[in-house]
Enzyme design. Structure first.
Site, short mmCIF file in Angstrom:
data_model
loop_
_atom_site.label_atom_id
_atom_site.label_comp_id
_atom_site.label_asym_id
_atom_site.label_seq_id
_atom_site.Cartn_x
_atom_site.Cartn_y
_atom_site.Cartn_z
N THR A 183 46.62 88.38 57.05
CA THR A 183 45.67 87.31 57.36
C THR A 183 44.66 87.06 56.24
O THR A 183 43.70 86.30 56.44
CB THR A 183 44.91 87.65 58.66
N GLU A 184 44.87 87.66 55.09
CA GLU A 184 43.88 87.58 54.01
C GLU A 184 43.52 86.14 53.63
O GLU A 184 42.35 85.83 53.38
CB GLU A 184 44.40 88.33 52.78
#
Length: 257
Positions: free
Chosen positions: A133-134
């Site tokens: 999810t960066e």
């Protein structure tokens, strides 16, 4: 160690993330203790196969965001030292002489998904979610990308890394992030049984060399890889384990690895 435990049971070395109140999020201290635990497992003659697991409801939520926020005051060299620290952990697991199995009982997100995916085998429960999810918080999945491209290929890596979407355990298995989906009530026993199978049926030396070759041959050209494989094949034929294994097979005798 405060955040990581290491124990051995019947030649299976268990490395346990024990920061449940923070969803086993990674910071400098946790990474340091993981490095110490994996280094200890590699040198421990009583340990033949390693299992990475975690306490609490979540396997690992990735980087500790409070810790990341503090790092924003660092200069480039300080941030490089910190990111190198994490890189060294991932490289250690990937190149560890012993097989590493991830026992994923809950969500594995961002760096936590990287931690799970870098293991040689992954067992998960149906309820677990996976994802990187960066990009959704303005960060990048930099270090894990190097290993993920090797594990699942460019197309699937792009799907996960560029969307930042979470995927189900079934999708994670289809992508190649994990190998087995197991009911939660059976997870611990199934992982232990699989680890015991490797301990009992397989040569320690053969697994070590095979894992090393898988990592190294991908960096080589076709000719270099074939030459390297031929040389290692010749070395293996003269090894004590190969001689024992062939003799036992020809004599129809069980062998105790």
């Amino acid at each position: 160690m405060d955040f990581v435990h290491y124990d051995v049971l019947d030649r299976v070395g268990y490395i346990t993330l024990a920061r449940a109140e923070k969803r086993n999020a990674l910071n400098y201290e946790v990474v340091s203790e993981l490095k110490r635990a994996f280094a200890a497992a590699e040198e421990d003659e009583a340990c033949k196969v390693v299992v990475l697991r975690a306490e609490g409801k979540v396997f690992c939520a990735g980087a500790d965001l409070e810790y990341i926020q503090k790092l924003q005051d660092n200069d480039y060299q300080e941030n490089l030292a910190d990111s190198t620290h994490l890189m060294e952990l991932f490289r250690l697991i990937y190149t560890l002489k012993k097989v590493v199995i991830a026992q994923i009982h809950g969500h594995a997100i961002a760096g936590g998904c990287g931690l799970a995916a870098i293991c040689d085998f992954g067992f998960t429960v149906p309820e677990a979610k996976f994802g990187y999810t960066e990009v959704k918080i303005g960060f990048i999945p930099a270090i894990v990308k190097v290993f993920l491209l090797r594990k699942i290929g460019e197309s699937r890596a792009k799907q996960l890394l560029l969307t930042g979407d979470l995927v189900s355990a079934i999708e994670a298995e289809q992508y190649g992030l994990v190998n087995y989906i197991v009911p939660a009530a059976e997870l611990e026993q199934r992982v232990f049984a699989f680890a015991q199978k490797l301990c009992i049926e397989n040569s320690r030396q053969s697994m070590e060399v095979t894992k090393e070759m898988i990592a190294r041959v991908q960096e080589m050209s076709l000719e270099e890889g074939l030459q390297y494989a031929a040389e290692m094949n010749a070395v293996a034929r003269g090894s004590e384990d190969c001689q024992r294994g062939i003799a036992a097979f020809l004599n129809k005798e069980p062998i105790n690895w």
